[in-house]
Structures are given as C-alpha cells and as structure tokens.
Design an enzyme around this catalytic site. Structure first.
Site, PDB file in Angstrom:
ATOM      1  N   PHE A 160      -3.809  -3.253  -8.975  1.00  0.00           N
ATOM      2  CA  PHE A 160      -3.897  -2.859  -7.568  1.00  0.00           C
ATOM      3  C   PHE A 160      -3.255  -1.501  -7.309  1.00  0.00           C
ATOM      4  CE2 PHE A 160      -3.884  -7.471  -7.666  1.00  0.00           C
ATOM      5  CZ  PHE A 160      -4.839  -7.826  -6.715  1.00  0.00           C
ATOM      6  N   ASP A 161      -3.942  -0.691  -6.518  1.00  0.00           N
ATOM      7  CA  ASP A 161      -3.270   0.425  -5.868  1.00  0.00           C
ATOM      8  C   ASP A 161      -2.281  -0.171  -4.869  1.00  0.00           C
ATOM      9  OD1 ASP A 161      -2.832   3.110  -4.845  1.00  0.00           O
ATOM     10  OD2 ASP A 161      -3.973   2.432  -3.094  1.00  0.00           O
ATOM     11  N   VAL A 162      -1.342   0.626  -4.380  1.00  0.00           N
ATOM     12  CA  VAL A 162      -0.270   0.080  -3.534  1.00  0.00           C
ATOM     13  C   VAL A 162      -0.402   0.479  -2.049  1.00  0.00           C
ATOM     14  CG1 VAL A 162       2.239   0.100  -3.148  1.00  0.00           C
ATOM     15  CG2 VAL A 162       1.312  -0.114  -5.479  1.00  0.00           C
ATOM     16  N   VAL A 176      -8.389  -2.312  -8.071  1.00  0.00           N
ATOM     17  CA  VAL A 176      -8.596  -2.612  -6.654  1.00  0.00           C
ATOM     18  C   VAL A 176      -7.892  -1.557  -5.799  1.00  0.00           C
ATOM     19  CG1 VAL A 176      -8.292  -4.355  -4.853  1.00  0.00           C
ATOM     20  CG2 VAL A 176      -8.587  -5.071  -7.255  1.00  0.00           C
ATOM     21  N   THR A 183      -3.470  -0.403   0.178  1.00  0.00           N
ATOM     22  CA  THR A 183      -4.220  -1.473  -0.499  1.00  0.00           C
ATOM     23  C   THR A 183      -3.473  -2.801  -0.382  1.00  0.00           C
ATOM     24  OG1 THR A 183      -5.233   0.116  -2.004  1.00  0.00           O
ATOM     25  CG2 THR A 183      -5.263  -2.197  -2.684  1.00  0.00           C
TER      26      THR A 183
END
Lengths: 220, 220
Positions: B7-9, B172, B12
């Site tokens: 995951f991007d942070v 993501v 997101t």
C-alpha cells in the site's frame, strides 16, 4: 559575463491565454478550469514520463493531457474540438513587450535563442507564425537531448549547440521550476514573475526578477 | 499470482483531510486552498528534485512547500504554526475502512507492506500512532533507494527488501501517477479512485479500480 540570452517559450515569450479563450468558447464557463488543468497536467506528465524513463514528446503529452483536462470537468472531447485546440497551441499570441525587448537585445549585440520542452516542429511553426523567428540566432528543443527540462542534461543542449560556457548564458523564464533547473545547470537566470507569485523554495533562486520581459533592459 | 499487497500511505491508507482542517483553523477561509497547493507542490518538488539530481527528503520538501503554500495565499507562516501543521502530518486519521481491510487480507494469508515517498522516520511515527503497525509485515520507504516514486529504481525497494518478484505484488494507491509507476515497474495495480476522477492517460492503466479499499475484498 552574459553574451547569450536564452528564452523559454510557452508563458515566457508567448501568452497561453489565447488557448484558454478557445477552451471557453467550446466549453462555456469551464474554459478557465480546463486550460488550468491542461497546463498543470502537461507539466506533470513531462516530469512523470521522464522519471519513468519513457521516450515521449511534448506534442503527444499536450494532446493526452487535453483529453484528461476536458474529462476532468465531466465533458468529452470531440475530434473537431481536439484539432481546434491543438491548432491553437500553434497560434499563441506574443506578449506585448516581446518584440520590443528582442529588438533591443539584438541591437545591443547579444546572441539570442529559445530553449523549450516543445518539439522542434512545434517551436518552428509557432515562431514562424509569430514573425520573431528572424530575431533569433537559434531555436533549440529538448528533442536534441532526449530529456525534458529541468534535467541537467537537457540544458546542456544550449551550451553544446551554441558552443558557449554556462556562465555566458542568461536564461529567461516565467516558470519557477525552469529557473531552478537553469540555475542547477550553472546558468544565470531571470525570472519573469508575471502573476506576482511567491518564489519557489527549491534552493535555487533567480539572479533577477521582473514582472515582464522589459526587466531585461535594466539588467543588460 | 498475488502473494503480497503493498500500500501507498498518504491518501491511500490515511486521510490527509485532517491537516486541511488544521490549516483552516489557523488560516480561516484559506485552509482548503493552502492544503491543496501544499499537496500539489509537495508532489511537484519531489519530481523536480529527482529530475535535477538532488538528494533531498520528503520531510524537508513537506516543510518547504508548506511555506510556499501559505505564501501563495498572501499569508506568513509563524514558527508555531509551522510546528503545528508539520506535527499534523504525523497524526493523520485512517480512512474508515483501512483497519478492516488490512485485517481481512491478513486473515486470508497475504503478506502486507507499505511503500511510500515518506521518510522511514515519518512512516514509523505515523503508523505507530495509528495502531496499524502490527498488521504490517514491512514498512518500506524510498529512503532505501535514494530515489522517489515513480522512478523504476524506487519500486525495486519492494522486490529487493521482500525478496519477491514483481508479478507477486499487488500495489494499491489512490495516486494515479503512483499506479502508473507501479505498472511501469511490473507490479499489478489497484487504483483507489476516492474522488471519482478521470483516469490518468499515461499509457499505464490500473488492473483494478474501486472507490475505496474495500474493492480489495472482491479482488483477493
């Protein structure tokens, strides 16, 4: 000691407002937003493609980001409108003072050139249409580097093609990121702050600043 | 075959809206514009510094672009406000569905990681504060590459650190440019299109799209 004055093109010598007016005619009340998104995305896509290592050109990016900008306000772009707006990019109007300042610098004996992220084809079309082609000693596109500004290797097109050293160049642009790139490449730089905006905080300040190109008269 | 979900942070897993609210309290009626300019410039400066070959970090950029954003609306930033807004970046709120989706994927046996342009320090601070640190197998910062996303070399941090191949990764992100970068690096990609915006036209489409993270339940 400045011997050559190198100008950015879009927003620096030419006013991109005329494309905004065309956007407004085709998409009433949405022309301003479309043209703003168009310009922002055009810049962002140049940076992104460069970062991802893609070999793409300004005209392709300009066309794709037009589609994005029109879609972003919930509209669709017809083929006819696409052609009209892309053609508008070849018929931008010069800023009021551009012709006068180029003539002034020419008379003072400076070598004059443009250096842009635009393709060689787009630049020559635009410059011929405007009538200032004859005032320029060189028309330089990043095509020659295969990299967009503000990479260091792109600005080397100027020194390589004109066979001069970076210190001899005064680079002129209305784009803060382009000023930072030029300073990063060792040029002197004059920022044309047409919108009276804040200075970028990229750690690379311009040597000169003015609200339009006539500031060059007091520098050179 | 997906084995690891990365995951991007910012934007997101975490909502950056809470910083906007703090901007609004300090600068009434200007919070929205400040936080929008702040985010746009934060991205642009990452790209520009990378293109100019500079070694700078996300926290430094975040601080400088805050100054720019406040100045852009004609205001000045006091030291106290600067500290408060920068601290706000360490206390962002999770999106409603984040915790639930992470737990779901964990139960299904996927390896979970985050990979962000944020510094390792910022990421660990934020993740500890939020309570989801324990759900993650790895916290990966571009610090390890010395290059920001969307460069190809930055995404290699994921495959190198987790010792997996690109095809095993589902990446993501809510950021279209980050999705393009992930696809460019060979990952599968799911775009969380929270604002229902148009797809980027970078020639690298996401494999999946949803309006929030719960779309992952139907994919995995």
């Amino acid at each position: 000691m400045t011997q050559t004055v190198v100008f950015d093109v879009y927003g620096t010598l030419f006013d991109v407002q005329s494309v905004q007016n065309q956007c407004e005619i085709i998409f009433p009340d949405k022309g301003s937003e479309i043209s703003q998104v168009w310009r922002e995305k055009q810049l962002q896509y140049m940076f992104l493609h460069e970062l991802m290592g893609h070999d793409v050109q300004f005209d392709d990016i300009t066309e794709r980001t037009l589609t994005y900008a029109v879609n972003s306000v919930g509209e669709d772009l017809t083929e006819k409108s696409r052609r009209k707006l892309m053609a508008g990019y070849q018929q931008l109007t010069l800023y009021d003072e551009t012709q006068f300042v180029l003539s002034y610098l020419r008379e003072k004996g400076y070598q004059l050139a443009v250096f842009s992220n635009g393709t060689d084809n787009m630049l020559r079309g635009l410059l011929n249409e405007s009538g200032i082609h004859g005032d320029l000693d060189a028309v330089l596109s990043v095509d020659l580097a295969g990299h967009f500004k503000p990479t260091v290797s792109s600005y080397q097109v100027v020194t390589d093609q004109l066979n001069i050293s970076a210190e001899e160049v005064l680079f002129v642009s209305s784009n803060g990121w382009d000023i930072a790139g030029a300073k990063n490449a060792g040029f002197q730089a004059a920022w044309i702050n047409r919108s009276n905006g804040p200075e970028e905080v990229l750690g690379l300040s311009p040597d000169y600043e003015g609200e339009n190109l006539t500031v060059l008269k007091s520098i050179l």
